[in-house]
Scaffold this motif. Structure first.
Motif, PDB file in Angstrom:
ATOM      1  N   GLY A  50      -8.760  12.061  47.998  1.00 26.76           N
ATOM      2  CA  GLY A  50      -7.727  11.675  47.442  1.00 26.76           C
ATOM      3  C   GLY A  50      -6.489  11.651  48.750  1.00 26.76           C
ATOM      4  N   ASP A  51      -5.459  11.183  48.222  1.00 21.65           N
ATOM      5  CA  ASP A  51      -4.241  10.794  49.336  1.00 21.65           C
ATOM      6  C   ASP A  51      -3.403  12.172  49.472  1.00 21.65           C
ATOM      7  OD1 ASP A  51      -4.033   8.168  49.811  1.00 21.65           O
ATOM      8  OD2 ASP A  51      -3.322   7.738  47.633  1.00 21.65           O
ATOM      9  N   THR A  52      -3.329  13.079  48.529  1.00 20.43           N
ATOM     10  CA  THR A  52      -2.288  13.968  49.048  1.00 20.43           C
ATOM     11  C   THR A  52      -3.111  15.337  48.409  1.00 20.43           C
ATOM     12  OG1 THR A  52      -1.855  13.974  46.376  1.00 20.43           O
ATOM     13  CG2 THR A  52      -0.260  12.738  47.923  1.00 20.43           C
ATOM     14  N   GLY A  53      -2.558  16.552  49.094  1.00 24.71           N
ATOM     15  CA  GLY A  53      -2.993  17.818  48.783  1.00 24.71           C
ATOM     16  C   GLY A  53      -3.704  18.459  49.894  1.00 24.71           C
ATOM     17  N   TYR A  54      -3.618  17.744  51.043  1.00 26.31           N
ATOM     18  CA  TYR A  54      -4.303  18.135  52.306  1.00 26.31           C
ATOM     19  C   TYR A  54      -3.338  18.511  53.274  1.00 26.31           C
ATOM     20  CZ  TYR A  54      -8.493  15.755  50.739  1.00 26.31           C
ATOM     21  OH  TYR A  54      -9.796  15.264  50.050  1.00 26.31           O
ATOM     22  N   ASP A  55      -2.053  18.380  52.948  1.00 33.31           N
ATOM     23  CA  ASP A  55      -0.972  18.466  54.251  1.00 33.31           C
ATOM     24  C   ASP A  55      -1.044  20.048  54.652  1.00 33.31           C
ATOM     25  OD1 ASP A  55      -0.450  15.938  53.795  1.00 33.31           O
ATOM     26  OD2 ASP A  55       1.760  16.264  53.334  1.00 33.31           O
ATOM     27  N   GLU A  56      -1.113  20.890  53.969  1.00 31.07           N
ATOM     28  CA  GLU A  56      -0.950  22.261  54.289  1.00 31.07           C
ATOM     29  C   GLU A  56      -2.256  22.770  55.406  1.00 31.07           C
ATOM     30  OE1 GLU A  56      -0.702  26.524  52.340  1.00 31.07           O
ATOM     31  OE2 GLU A  56       0.094  25.024  51.245  1.00 31.07           O
ATOM     32  N   VAL A  57      -3.257  22.288  54.835  1.00 31.02           N
ATOM     33  CA  VAL A  57      -4.583  22.771  55.611  1.00 31.02           C
ATOM     34  C   VAL A  57      -4.678  21.782  56.833  1.00 31.02           C
ATOM     35  CG1 VAL A  57      -6.216  21.085  54.451  1.00 31.02           C
ATOM     36  CG2 VAL A  57      -7.039  23.392  55.271  1.00 31.02           C
ATOM     37  N   PHE A  58      -4.386  20.397  56.830  1.00 31.40           N
ATOM     38  CA  PHE A  58      -4.112  19.717  58.069  1.00 31.40           C
ATOM     39  C   PHE A  58      -3.245  20.111  59.213  1.00 31.40           C
ATOM     40  CE2 PHE A  58      -6.047  15.591  55.737  1.00 31.40           C
ATOM     41  CZ  PHE A  58      -7.392  16.285  55.953  1.00 31.40           C
ATOM     42  N   ALA A  59      -1.948  20.703  58.634  1.00 35.18           N
ATOM     43  CA  ALA A  59      -0.983  21.401  59.519  1.00 35.18           C
ATOM     44  C   ALA A  59      -1.716  22.497  60.163  1.00 35.18           C
ATOM     45  CB  ALA A  59       0.231  21.644  58.603  1.00 35.18           C
ATOM     46  N   LYS A  60      -2.586  23.284  59.311  1.00 37.47           N
ATOM     47  CA  LYS A  60      -3.166  24.347  59.997  1.00 37.47           C
ATOM     48  C   LYS A  60      -4.032  24.224  61.089  1.00 37.47           C
ATOM     49  CE  LYS A  60      -6.003  28.296  58.463  1.00 37.47           C
ATOM     50  NZ  LYS A  60      -6.424  29.198  57.222  1.00 37.47           N
TER      51      LYS A  60
END
Ligand code: RAM
Length: 380
Positions: free
Chosen positions: A103-113
């Motif tokens: 998907g396009d969204t939902g990964y920001d937090e884990v990718f920032a980690k």
């Protein structure tokens, strides 16, 4: 032609696919010892032969350069399932993350980690957000993939064989439509997930192709879209829905899972609805012609496309190694070198601007049809 030779050199047998598939399923459960210090490869879900072949290329390249790697693909084709495995992999100290997203969204937090932990993220096949990826490994030009699938669908509906002299089919479709004055042709699309970036990008390119003058009044610009979530059962149900509704003349399935499910449904029903899209020859052999002597229009899928999936996995590994060892940061205009691997010579790729980030183009679409299917069924 150069790419054809490359593809022919792959030498991946159906037996190897089966063996690797078993291994991928077992590894998906994960083990912190294996993840720690390893390059993690995450496909959309386990059980997809496309992902299995890609990981085969990825692991083969990593093995050659003496690095450890592991596949951590989720059981379900969802963002949430991938996020959980990404989070675990980061916590367990993986070296890098290579992912085809759901998907396009939902990964920001884990990718920032991942970013905070100094773990590079490279997407392949289905892109990750430009804010967090080093770059995206693009298997073939999206514009070409979208346009070629529409051209193939229209040509198949009009009974026009694939002509390798017109590799991108642009001339053949134009000539066929110029002579056509029948009813408007309706195309259905059996895609993966409704939010899957890669398929949605291709569908947008299909719509762009259909807006060209040559199609006006002859092929409906509206695509009838259904989503099988890259699951065999759901894809089968959606293909059955196309059959029951009987509104489309031809289906494009831009996913190897969807096209195989539709191939089975349409073949079993002896339907007049034709099929094309992106498929693996090994999974499509029962629905396609097997040799030049066959009449391709006796089969639900006279021809289809894909690219060198094993090379795609290997080039993803090469990108991660360039990040790790050569300071490759994916900036537009920067280059990276993939060392000679298997029967492939050394190659250099350049990162190009792509949306808000960059991508590296490492392949081209290739058409499978009656004259070359026999060479490919045991390879891809
Ligand atoms: C499926 C996946 C993948 C896609 C191929 C063509 O296996 O959806 O993302 O690129 O098909």
């Amino acid at each position: 032609m150069k790419h054809l030779k490359k593809l022919m050199a792959i030498g991946l047998t159906a037996a190897m696919v089966t063996t690797t598939f078993g291994a991928a399923t077992a590894l998906a459960a994960g083990d912190s010892k294996e993840v720690s210090g390893s390059h993690v490869f995450m496909f959309k879900s386990v059980g997809n032969a496309f992902g299995v072949i890609m990981y085969d290329g990825f692991s083969s390249y990593m093995e050659q350069v003496g690095e450890n790697c592991i596949e951590k693909s989720p059981a379900e084709t969802t963002v949430a399932a991938q996020v959980q495995l990404l989070d675990e992999s980061i916590t367990q100290g993986c070296k890098s993350l290579s992912i085809s997203t759901n998907g396009d969204t939902g990964y920001d937090e884990v990718f920032a980690k991942a970013q905070e932990s100094g773990i590079p993220v490279v997407s392949v096949d289905s892109a990750a957000s430009a804010d967090y990826r080093v770059t995206h490994n693009n298997q073939a030009s999206s514009a070409d993939i979208g346009a070629m699938q529409v051209r193939a669908a229209v040509m198949i509906e009009l009974g026009v064989p694939y002509d390798p002299e017109d590799a991108d089919m642009s001339k053949s479709v134009e000539a066929a439509l110029a002579d056509y004055d029948g009813e408007e042709i309706h195309i259905g699309v059996l895609s993966a997930g409704i939010d899957t970036p890669v398929q949605n990008g291709w569908i947008a390119e299909m719509e762009k192709e259909l807006s060209k003058d040559i199609y006006a009044g002859k092929v409906s610009p509206e695509l009838d879209k259904k989503y099988g979530d890259d699951e065999a059962t759901k894809s089968t149900t959606q293909a059955q829905a196309f059959l029951a509704e009987n509104k489309v003349d031809v289906i494009i399935s831009p996913t190897t899972v969807g096209i195989a499910a539709a191939g089975e449904v349409l073949t079993q029903a002896q339907s007049d609805i034709k099929l094309t899209g992106l498929g693996l020859p090994s999974e499509m052999k029962n629905y396609m012609p097997a040799s030049a002597d066959d009449n391709e229009f006796d089969f639900v899928c006279p021809y289809m496309m894909l690219w060198d999936v094993k090379h795609l996995g290997a080039s993803t590994a090469a990108i991660q190694m360039a990040v790790q060892n050569d300071g490759f940061d994916g900036a537009a205009g920067s280059t990276m070198t993939m060392e000679a691997w298997g029967d492939y010579a050394e190659e250099t790729f350049t990162a190009e601007e792509d949306g808000d980030g960059t991508s590296v183009l490492t392949g081209i679409p290739y058409v499978f049809y009656k004259d070359n299917m026999a060479e490919w069924v045991d390879v891809l």
